[in-house]
Scaffold this motif. Structure first.
Motif, PDB file in Angstrom:
ATOM      1  N   PRO A 164      13.652  80.405  15.803  1.00 40.54           N
ATOM      2  CA  PRO A 164      13.234  81.744  15.574  1.00 40.54           C
ATOM      3  C   PRO A 164      13.920  82.139  14.407  1.00 40.54           C
ATOM      4  CG  PRO A 164      14.817  81.657  17.361  1.00 40.54           C
ATOM      5  CD  PRO A 164      14.610  80.259  17.242  1.00 40.54           C
ATOM      6  N   VAL A 165      13.480  83.305  14.036  1.00 36.47           N
ATOM      7  CA  VAL A 165      14.164  83.996  12.735  1.00 36.47           C
ATOM      8  C   VAL A 165      15.078  85.127  13.564  1.00 36.47           C
ATOM      9  CG1 VAL A 165      13.754  85.030  10.497  1.00 36.47           C
ATOM     10  CG2 VAL A 165      12.572  83.154  11.167  1.00 36.47           C
ATOM     11  N   THR A 166      16.003  85.236  13.184  1.00 34.14           N
ATOM     12  CA  THR A 166      16.819  86.603  13.674  1.00 34.14           C
ATOM     13  C   THR A 166      17.424  87.303  12.477  1.00 34.14           C
ATOM     14  OG1 THR A 166      17.462  85.169  15.628  1.00 34.14           O
ATOM     15  CG2 THR A 166      18.978  87.166  15.361  1.00 34.14           C
ATOM     16  N   VAL A 167      17.246  88.375  12.689  1.00 38.19           N
ATOM     17  CA  VAL A 167      18.261  89.423  11.815  1.00 38.19           C
ATOM     18  C   VAL A 167      19.343  89.730  12.477  1.00 38.19           C
ATOM     19  CG1 VAL A 167      16.789  91.516  12.560  1.00 38.19           C
ATOM     20  CG2 VAL A 167      17.971  91.316  10.300  1.00 38.19           C
ATOM     21  N   LEU A 168      20.327  89.617  11.709  1.00 36.64           N
ATOM     22  CA  LEU A 168      22.010  90.309  12.306  1.00 36.64           C
ATOM     23  C   LEU A 168      22.461  91.465  11.473  1.00 36.64           C
ATOM     24  CD1 LEU A 168      21.950  86.761  12.168  1.00 36.64           C
ATOM     25  CD2 LEU A 168      23.394  87.530  13.930  1.00 36.64           C
ATOM     26  N   ALA A 169      22.658  92.490  12.198  1.00 39.99           N
ATOM     27  CA  ALA A 169      23.098  93.780  11.627  1.00 39.99           C
ATOM     28  C   ALA A 169      24.582  94.127  12.066  1.00 39.99           C
ATOM     29  CB  ALA A 169      22.023  94.968  12.013  1.00 39.99           C
ATOM     30  N   HIS A 170      25.211  94.175  11.195  1.00 39.95           N
ATOM     31  CA  HIS A 170      26.677  94.422  11.221  1.00 39.95           C
ATOM     32  C   HIS A 170      27.238  95.660  11.727  1.00 39.95           C
ATOM     33  CE1 HIS A 170      27.575  96.460   7.463  1.00 39.95           C
ATOM     34  NE2 HIS A 170      26.759  95.666   6.762  1.00 39.95           N
ATOM     35  N   GLY A 171      28.482  95.988  11.884  1.00 36.40           N
ATOM     36  CA  GLY A 171      28.914  97.425  12.333  1.00 36.40           C
ATOM     37  C   GLY A 171      29.518  98.247  11.015  1.00 36.40           C
ATOM     38  N   ASP A 219      11.392  92.382   7.918  1.00 35.35           N
ATOM     39  CA  ASP A 219      10.001  91.983   7.361  1.00 35.35           C
ATOM     40  C   ASP A 219       9.925  91.061   6.356  1.00 35.35           C
ATOM     41  OD1 ASP A 219       9.096  93.896   9.354  1.00 35.35           O
ATOM     42  OD2 ASP A 219       8.786  95.483   7.880  1.00 35.35           O
ATOM     43  N   ALA A 220      11.174  91.130   5.716  1.00 33.10           N
ATOM     44  CA  ALA A 220      10.801  90.204   4.414  1.00 33.10           C
ATOM     45  C   ALA A 220      11.032  88.933   4.856  1.00 33.10           C
ATOM     46  CB  ALA A 220      12.101  90.354   3.530  1.00 33.10           C
ATOM     47  N   TYR A 221      11.682  88.375   6.074  1.00 35.93           N
ATOM     48  CA  TYR A 221      11.873  87.124   6.542  1.00 35.93           C
ATOM     49  C   TYR A 221      11.069  86.773   7.793  1.00 35.93           C
ATOM     50  CZ  TYR A 221      15.534  86.667   3.120  1.00 35.93           C
ATOM     51  OH  TYR A 221      16.266  86.492   1.646  1.00 35.93           O
ATOM     52  N   GLY A 222      10.317  87.745   8.233  1.00 35.77           N
ATOM     53  CA  GLY A 222       9.594  87.545   9.270  1.00 35.77           C
ATOM     54  C   GLY A 222      10.405  87.481  10.682  1.00 35.77           C
ATOM     55  N   ALA A 223      11.393  88.131  10.794  1.00 41.46           N
ATOM     56  CA  ALA A 223      12.418  88.041  12.101  1.00 41.46           C
ATOM     57  C   ALA A 223      11.738  88.622  13.273  1.00 41.46           C
ATOM     58  CB  ALA A 223      13.631  88.782  11.638  1.00 41.46           C
ATOM     59  N   THR A 224      11.871  87.773  14.326  1.00 41.89           N
ATOM     60  CA  THR A 224      11.273  88.061  15.742  1.00 41.89           C
ATOM     61  C   THR A 224      12.293  88.383  16.601  1.00 41.89           C
ATOM     62  OG1 THR A 224      11.442  85.855  16.361  1.00 41.89           O
ATOM     63  CG2 THR A 224       9.235  86.801  15.393  1.00 41.89           C
ATOM     64  N   ARG A 225      13.612  88.356  16.139  1.00 44.01           N
ATOM     65  CA  ARG A 225      14.800  88.555  17.044  1.00 44.01           C
ATOM     66  C   ARG A 225      15.693  89.431  16.067  1.00 44.01           C
ATOM     67  NH1 ARG A 225      11.358  85.020  19.163  1.00 44.01           N
ATOM     68  NH2 ARG A 225      12.259  83.549  20.794  1.00 44.01           N
ATOM     69  N   ALA A 226      16.546  90.203  16.989  1.00 39.54           N
ATOM     70  CA  ALA A 226      17.467  90.973  16.398  1.00 39.54           C
ATOM     71  C   ALA A 226      18.853  91.573  17.080  1.00 39.54           C
ATOM     72  CB  ALA A 226      16.952  92.438  16.192  1.00 39.54           C
ATOM     73  N   VAL A 227      19.828  91.165  16.379  1.00 32.96           N
ATOM     74  CA  VAL A 227      21.206  91.210  17.047  1.00 32.96           C
ATOM     75  C   VAL A 227      21.699  92.191  16.188  1.00 32.96           C
ATOM     76  CG1 VAL A 227      23.445  89.986  17.230  1.00 32.96           C
ATOM     77  CG2 VAL A 227      21.163  88.832  17.642  1.00 32.96           C
ATOM     78  N   GLY A 228      22.644  93.294  16.803  1.00 29.15           N
ATOM     79  CA  GLY A 228      23.158  94.318  15.974  1.00 29.15           C
ATOM     80  C   GLY A 228      24.480  94.816  16.941  1.00 29.15           C
TER      81      GLY A 228
END
Length: 260
Positions: free
Chosen positions: A22-29, A81-90
């Motif tokens: 899958p493609v996961t986007v990771l958002a930092h603190g 959206d740019a990478y088609g992420a279907t997962r998100a970790v924040g």
């Protein structure tokens, strides 16, 4: 390394690890950078997309007034959206930005991880440590400000227990933008991540929520609330900072298996 434009044209620094699904986007603190979760990505499957929020790391500094949760949510959406992420970790701020995305589009992601959430629908209070960090970044040269922040953070005991922690903190701050981070800190004070927490009940995606007790910046009550609101959520509740450090191998493994 690449760049993605946020909806208001701010350039966001992006780094991609791995490949495939899958493609996961990771958002930092808040105050950190895309390096915050770099040590995790080798253990997770698929494509991992790390980015720096506006005013952080190598991303562009935004003008005053553009550091609201809706702006951070726009950063998350643009990269996802740019990478088609279907997962998100924040983590922390990143978790709040993801909840804002979900309030507008509850079906945007298929899997969700919230680590130490710091905001929901109650205005963010100016924590003394965060406000002091902003003051130092505004008044001292970068290196002096970072050294002073680390001295005043109360983390010396943690550094003694975990010798690599100081180096990790310095790694997160090596590309720090003093102007952007000070604006970011002041920008979230008084802000809410979402207007109505009940909107999260519309999110069908499985979620993993991780919180710890005794954390003034990331109240455990927020982690509990998010886990209760999301229809398909699991809460991992840790009892102390030391327990959090000791649990890192377990948490890395748990999150890596969860996002599959």
């Amino acid at each position: 390394m690449a760049e993605v434009l946020a909806p208001d044209g701010i350039r966001l620094h992006v780094e991609v690890d791995g490949g495939g699904e899958p493609v996961t986007v990771l958002a930092h603190g808040l105050t950190n950078s895309c390096m915050e979760l770099a040590a995790f990505t080798p253990f997770a499957p698929g494509t991992k997309v790390r980015f720096c929020f506006r005013g952080h790391g190598h991303s562009q500094t935004a003008p005053l007034g553009r550091y609201r949760f809706e702006d951070y949510a726009g950063d998350v959406r643009a990269v996802a959206d740019a990478y088609g992420a279907t997962r998100a970790v924040g983590t922390s701020l990143g978790a709040g930005a993801i909840t804002r995305v979900l309030a507008d589009d509850p079906d945007r992601f298929e899997r969700l991880v919230f680590l130490l959430p710091a905001a929901l629908d109650v205005p963010v209070v100016g924590h003394p440590l965060s406000l002091r960090t902003a003051e130092l970044l505004e008044s001292l040269p970068k290196d002096e400000a970072i050294a002073q922040v680390l001295r005043e953070s109360g983390r010396e005991a943690a550094y003694a227990r975990a010798p690599g922690l100081r180096e990790f903190d310095l790694l997160l701050w090596q590309d720090l933008d003093p102007v952007g981070v000070a604006r970011a800190i002041r920008g979230v004070i008084g802000e809410v991540a979402i207007d109505d927490r009940e909107l999260l009940r519309k999110v069908a995606a499985p979620a993993l929520v991780i919180g710890r007790s005794g954390d003034g910046l990331h109240p455990i009550e927020l982690a509990r609330a998010i886990a209760e609101l999301l229809p398909d959520a699991e809460l991992i509740e840790l009892g102390s900072e030391q327990e959090l450090f000791d649990s890192i191998p377990m948490l890395v493994d748990r999150v890596a298996r969860f996002v599959v």
